[in-house]
Design a protein around this motif. Structure first.
Motif, PDB file in Angstrom:
ATOM      1  N   MET A   1      42.048  48.253  41.513  1.00 27.14           N
ATOM      2  CA  MET A   1      42.573  46.931  41.840  1.00 27.14           C
ATOM      3  C   MET A   1      42.849  46.880  43.336  1.00 27.14           C
ATOM      4  SD  MET A   1      42.296  45.814  38.979  1.00 27.14           S
ATOM      5  CE  MET A   1      41.674  46.902  37.714  1.00 27.14           C
ATOM      6  N   ASP A   3      42.884  44.543  47.160  1.00 22.95           N
ATOM      7  CA  ASP A   3      43.026  43.279  47.841  1.00 22.95           C
ATOM      8  C   ASP A   3      41.651  42.751  48.233  1.00 22.95           C
ATOM      9  OD1 ASP A   3      45.139  41.573  49.494  1.00 22.95           O
ATOM     10  OD2 ASP A   3      43.323  41.812  50.660  1.00 22.95           O
ATOM     11  N   ALA A 126      40.791  35.724  36.549  1.00 21.49           N
ATOM     12  CA  ALA A 126      41.381  36.744  37.414  1.00 21.49           C
ATOM     13  C   ALA A 126      42.892  36.573  37.408  1.00 21.49           C
ATOM     14  CB  ALA A 126      40.842  36.606  38.836  1.00 21.49           C
ATOM     15  N   ARG A 128      46.419  37.532  39.266  1.00 20.00           N
ATOM     16  CA  ARG A 128      46.718  37.913  40.640  1.00 20.00           C
ATOM     17  C   ARG A 128      48.221  37.861  40.878  1.00 20.00           C
ATOM     18  NH1 ARG A 128      43.709  34.119  42.836  1.00 20.00           N
ATOM     19  NH2 ARG A 128      41.773  35.244  42.437  1.00 20.00           N
ATOM     20  N   CYS A 129      48.733  38.848  41.573  1.00 21.82           N
ATOM     21  CA  CYS A 129      50.158  38.865  41.921  1.00 21.82           C
ATOM     22  C   CYS A 129      50.426  37.879  43.048  1.00 21.82           C
ATOM     23  CB  CYS A 129      50.559  40.278  42.370  1.00 21.82           C
ATOM     24  SG  CYS A 129      52.269  40.357  42.937  1.00 21.82           S
ATOM     25  N   ASP A 135      49.020  43.377  46.483  1.00 16.43           N
ATOM     26  CA  ASP A 135      47.630  42.930  46.375  1.00 16.43           C
ATOM     27  C   ASP A 135      47.051  43.173  44.981  1.00 16.43           C
ATOM     28  OD1 ASP A 135      47.297  45.638  46.278  1.00 16.43           O
ATOM     29  OD2 ASP A 135      46.255  45.799  48.196  1.00 16.43           O
ATOM     30  N   TRP A 136      47.939  43.288  43.976  1.00 19.70           N
ATOM     31  CA  TRP A 136      47.438  43.570  42.642  1.00 19.70           C
ATOM     32  C   TRP A 136      46.617  42.399  42.092  1.00 19.70           C
ATOM     33  CZ3 TRP A 136      48.158  41.216  37.873  1.00 19.70           C
ATOM     34  CH2 TRP A 136      47.636  41.934  36.784  1.00 19.70           C
ATOM     35  N   SER A 137      45.510  42.712  41.455  1.00 21.70           N
ATOM     36  CA  SER A 137      44.746  41.701  40.728  1.00 21.70           C
ATOM     37  C   SER A 137      43.967  42.404  39.622  1.00 21.70           C
ATOM     38  CB  SER A 137      43.793  40.949  41.658  1.00 21.70           C
ATOM     39  OG  SER A 137      42.777  41.822  42.107  1.00 21.70           O
ATOM     40  N   CYS A 155      54.129  40.929  37.632  1.00 26.31           N
ATOM     41  CA  CYS A 155      53.240  41.951  38.186  1.00 26.31           C
ATOM     42  C   CYS A 155      53.780  43.338  37.826  1.00 26.31           C
ATOM     43  CB  CYS A 155      53.166  41.803  39.707  1.00 26.31           C
ATOM     44  SG  CYS A 155      52.344  43.189  40.536  1.00 26.31           S
ATOM     45  N   ILE A 162      52.913  36.033  38.564  1.00 29.46           N
ATOM     46  CA  ILE A 162      51.462  36.127  38.689  1.00 29.46           C
ATOM     47  C   ILE A 162      50.823  34.753  38.493  1.00 29.46           C
ATOM     48  CG2 ILE A 162      51.338  38.535  37.913  1.00 29.46           C
ATOM     49  CD1 ILE A 162      50.389  37.478  35.180  1.00 29.46           C
ATOM     50  N   GLU A 165      43.378  32.667  37.750  1.00 34.33           N
ATOM     51  CA  GLU A 165      42.311  31.817  38.269  1.00 34.33           C
ATOM     52  C   GLU A 165      41.156  31.775  37.261  1.00 34.33           C
ATOM     53  OE1 GLU A 165      40.504  33.224  41.885  1.00 34.33           O
ATOM     54  OE2 GLU A 165      39.061  31.581  41.943  1.00 34.33           O
ATOM     55  N   THR A 172      43.501  27.329  39.449  1.00 30.56           N
ATOM     56  CA  THR A 172      44.542  28.326  39.163  1.00 30.56           C
ATOM     57  C   THR A 172      45.724  27.690  38.430  1.00 30.56           C
ATOM     58  OG1 THR A 172      45.664  27.957  41.262  1.00 30.56           O
ATOM     59  CG2 THR A 172      43.972  29.682  41.227  1.00 30.56           C
TER      60      THR A 172
END
Ligand SMILES: [Zn+2]
Ligand SMILES: [Zn+2]
Length: 190
Positions: A1, A3, A126, A128-129, A135-137, A155, A162, A165, A172
């Motif tokens: 995971m 960025d 997706a 995403r944090c 940068d977690w996703s 997250c 979070i 998307e 989103t």
């Protein structure tokens, strides 16, 4: 995971691909000018694991590798993608054009490379944090609980909210009602 703008993994992909290419070129005595061969990584290719662009004016071939494919494949599979694109680079440099014809097929077979460009499925969603320093996703193929109701999740790395998307449309949401709204708005494009 990683960025979206993390340079480290892209550097790693290019470094490993270049080393592999160098070995393949010397092992098979390929007529590839490595000074006229460039490498880059994309995160925008939705289905193609790799591509090779040819700049006719400069006579430079650029191999474009897809980061998501690198992350999803084991190295053996990804190395096959590198060799496939190397065959394109060879054709461009030698003949000024490239396709998937007999000439391509012959060299691809010699290099044990797949004849056709590898495709892979991008996840539909997706996660995403939203934390400023995180940068977690993560990708999801199905509408799992966090996809449907992200408001109930945090997250796992930093505890921030979070968002989700819908990858194809870029829409989103952060709540269950946002999910419902996006789904209704997209209709058939969902
Ligand atoms: Zn191809
Ligand atoms: Zn986070």
């Amino acid at each position: 995971m990683t960025d979206a703008d993390d340079p480290t993994i892209d550097d790693e992909i290019v470094a490993r691909a270049r080393i592999h290419a160098r070995e393949v070129i010397s092992e098979h005595d390929l007529e590839i000018d490595r000074n006229a061969l460039e490498w880059t990584v994309t995160t925008r290719a939705r289905r193609r694991a790799g591509a090779c662009r040819w700049n006719r004016a400069d006579e430079v071939a650029t191999i474009v590798l897809t980061r998501q494919a690198y992350e999803r494949y084991d190295w053996e599979t990804f190395a096959g993608v590198v060799r496939h694109e190397l065959v394109h680079a060879w054709e461009y440099q030698q003949f000024g054009e490239s396709g998937h014809g007999e000439r391509f097929h012959d060299l691809a077979a010699t290099l044990d490379a797949p004849r056709y460009c590898e495709t892979f499925a991008e996840p539909r969603y997706a996660l995403r944090c939203l934390g400023a320093d995180c940068d977690w996703s993560a990708g999801r193929h199905r509408a799992s609980k966090p996809v449907k109701a992200p408001g109930g999740y945090r997250c796992g790395r930093c505890g921030s909210d979070i968002e989700v998307e819908h990858v194809d449309s870029g829409r989103t949401w952060t709540t269950a009602s946002g999910f419902g709204g996006a789904k209704a708005a997209l209709g058939k494009r969902w």
